[in-house]
Design an enzyme around this catalytic site. Structure first.
Site, PDB file in Angstrom:
ATOM      1  N   ARG A 108      29.830  39.862  70.981  1.00 14.18           N
ATOM      2  CA  ARG A 108      28.553  39.647  71.672  1.00 14.18           C
ATOM      3  C   ARG A 108      27.968  40.946  72.206  1.00 14.18           C
ATOM      4  O   ARG A 108      26.742  41.083  72.310  1.00 14.18           O
ATOM      5  CB  ARG A 108      28.744  38.625  72.795  1.00 14.18           C
ATOM      6  CG  ARG A 108      28.910  37.219  72.267  1.00 14.18           C
ATOM      7  CD  ARG A 108      29.204  36.254  73.373  1.00 14.18           C
ATOM      8  NE  ARG A 108      30.601  35.950  73.508  1.00 14.18           N
ATOM      9  CZ  ARG A 108      31.184  35.603  74.653  1.00 14.18           C
ATOM     10  NH1 ARG A 108      30.483  35.540  75.757  1.00 14.18           N
ATOM     11  NH2 ARG A 108      32.452  35.309  74.674  1.00 14.18           N
ATOM     12  N   GLU A 159      39.877  36.272  80.003  1.00 18.06           N
ATOM     13  CA  GLU A 159      39.922  35.038  80.789  1.00 18.06           C
ATOM     14  C   GLU A 159      40.594  33.911  80.020  1.00 18.06           C
ATOM     15  O   GLU A 159      41.252  33.059  80.615  1.00 18.06           O
ATOM     16  CB  GLU A 159      38.503  34.610  81.226  1.00 18.06           C
ATOM     17  CG  GLU A 159      38.523  33.514  82.284  1.00 18.06           C
ATOM     18  CD  GLU A 159      37.146  32.986  82.663  1.00 18.06           C
ATOM     19  OE1 GLU A 159      36.139  33.411  82.081  1.00 18.06           O
ATOM     20  OE2 GLU A 159      37.100  32.111  83.558  1.00 18.06           O
TER      21      GLU A 159
HETATM   22  O1  PRP Z   1      36.327  40.210  81.327  1.00 17.96           O
HETATM   23  P1  PRP Z   1      37.146  39.465  80.329  1.00 17.96           P
HETATM   24  O2  PRP Z   1      38.010  38.386  80.947  1.00 17.96           O
HETATM   25  O3  PRP Z   1      37.930  40.409  79.478  1.00 17.96           O
HETATM   26  O4  PRP Z   1      36.145  38.677  79.384  1.00 17.96           O
HETATM   27  C1  PRP Z   1      34.945  39.228  78.909  1.00 17.96           C
HETATM   28  C2  PRP Z   1      34.890  39.266  77.416  1.00 17.96           C
HETATM   29  O5  PRP Z   1      35.001  37.938  76.866  1.00 17.96           O
HETATM   30  C3  PRP Z   1      34.009  37.765  75.884  1.00 17.96           C
HETATM   31  O6  PRP Z   1      34.412  38.209  74.621  1.00 17.96           O
HETATM   32  P2  PRP Z   1      35.304  37.363  73.597  1.00 17.96           P
HETATM   33  O7  PRP Z   1      36.667  38.015  73.551  1.00 17.96           O
HETATM   34  O8  PRP Z   1      35.241  35.918  73.898  1.00 17.96           O
HETATM   35  O9  PRP Z   1      34.690  37.739  72.189  1.00 17.96           O
HETATM   36  P3  PRP Z   1      33.320  37.516  71.411  1.00 17.96           P
HETATM   37  O10 PRP Z   1      32.340  38.505  71.955  1.00 17.96           O
HETATM   38  O11 PRP Z   1      33.752  37.850  70.021  1.00 17.96           O
HETATM   39  O12 PRP Z   1      32.847  36.090  71.594  1.00 17.96           O
HETATM   40  C4  PRP Z   1      32.862  38.620  76.380  1.00 17.96           C
HETATM   41  O13 PRP Z   1      31.951  38.920  75.334  1.00 17.96           O
HETATM   42  C5  PRP Z   1      33.573  39.834  76.922  1.00 17.96           C
HETATM   43  O14 PRP Z   1      33.809  40.799  75.909  1.00 17.96           O
HETATM   44  N1  ADE Z   2      33.395  32.438  81.535  1.00 16.60           N
HETATM   45  C1  ADE Z   2      33.002  33.147  80.468  1.00 16.60           C
HETATM   46  N2  ADE Z   2      31.814  32.885  79.856  1.00 16.60           N
HETATM   47  C2  ADE Z   2      31.408  33.592  78.781  1.00 16.60           C
HETATM   48  N3  ADE Z   2      32.113  34.584  78.259  1.00 16.60           N
HETATM   49  C3  ADE Z   2      33.282  34.895  78.831  1.00 16.60           C
HETATM   50  N4  ADE Z   2      34.198  35.828  78.534  1.00 16.60           N
HETATM   51  C4  ADE Z   2      35.198  35.701  79.409  1.00 16.60           C
HETATM   52  N5  ADE Z   2      34.984  34.713  80.287  1.00 16.60           N
HETATM   53  C5  ADE Z   2      33.776  34.201  79.936  1.00 16.60           C
END
Ligand code: PRP
Ligand code: ADE
Length: 190
Positions: A78, A115
């Site tokens: 993202r 998370e």
């Molecule tokens: O602060 P954190 O607990 O580390 O979470 C934040 C991360 O989680 C999500 O990515 P995700 O790994 O879901 O990947 P995506 O962007 O491929 O959906 C978001 O885009 C952040 O990169």
């Molecule tokens: N609560 C949340 N919503 C969207 N993206 C996330 N990445 C990690 N935690 C998230």
């Protein structure tokens, strides 16, 4: 009618999804914000201006026209939607931090916990010029595990993190504290 502040605009368009991708997680879905042309433009412009507008990092600047960073780094997936647009708005290039196994040349890598899971991020070892100042961009700061890993990779390949900028921060999960001493800018905290 005056426009709402940016945090209120984002909050009014984003959608909360309870128990996704696992029970107990409230997923902040920003895809409707990115799909809204006006909101997306404001978000991108605010992220691009975030370093310049922060007096704490003014010392990093090289002059009145300097925006405080030389390149934008974005985190898959993202974060890529934002990083390329921010780089275009700022007039810089963009460098990817990717999930494991996607980059074709020599990489540095970091395992991390987020998370709702664990993963590995990678960066090409030659993707930054030593000393290059980086604006690190992602959509969400939750626990900070992802961005902490990304900061480590940027520093391993010789970059200097000017700031970490996100659209939404979930303060209850402590990501900002985890990223200290780096400066964190969030357009919306919830
Ligand atoms: O602060 P954190 O607990 O580390 O979470 C934040 C991360 O989680 C999500 O990515 P995700 O790994 O879901 O990947 P995506 O962007 O491929 O959906 C978001 O885009 C952040 O990169
Ligand atoms: N609560 C949340 N919503 C969207 N993206 C996330 N990445 C990690 N935690 C998230």
């Amino acid at each position: 009618m005056t426009a709402p502040p940016l945090d209120q605009l984002i909050a009014s368009i984003a959608v909360d999804i309870p128990d996704f991708p696992e029970p107990g997680v409230v997923f902040r879905d920003l895809t409707p914000v990115f799909a809204d042309a006006g909101a997306f433009r404001l978000v991108v412009e605010a992220l691009a201006a975030s370093v310049l507008e922060d007096p704490r990092v003014a010392a990093l600047g090289g002059g009145p026209a300097d925006q405080g960073f030389d390149v934008v780094v974005g985190v898959e997936a993202r974060g890529f939607l934002l990083a390329a647009a921010v780089a275009l708005a700022a007039g810089t290039g963009v460098v990817p931090v990717r999930k494991a196994g996607k980059l074709p040349r020599q990489t540095v890598s970091a395992d991390y916990v987020l998370e709702y899971g664990t993963a590995t991020l990678e960066m090409h070892t030659d993707s930054l010029v030593p000393g290059q100042r980086v604006l690190l961009v992602d959509d969400v700061l939750a626990t900070g595990g992802t961005l902490e890993a990304a900061v480590g990779l940027v520093e391993q390949v010789g970059g200097v993190v000017s700031a970490v900028s996100v659209v939404v921060e979930l303060p209850a999960l402590g990501g900002r504290e985890r990223l200290r001493p780096h400066t964190v800018h969030a357009l919306w905290a919830t």
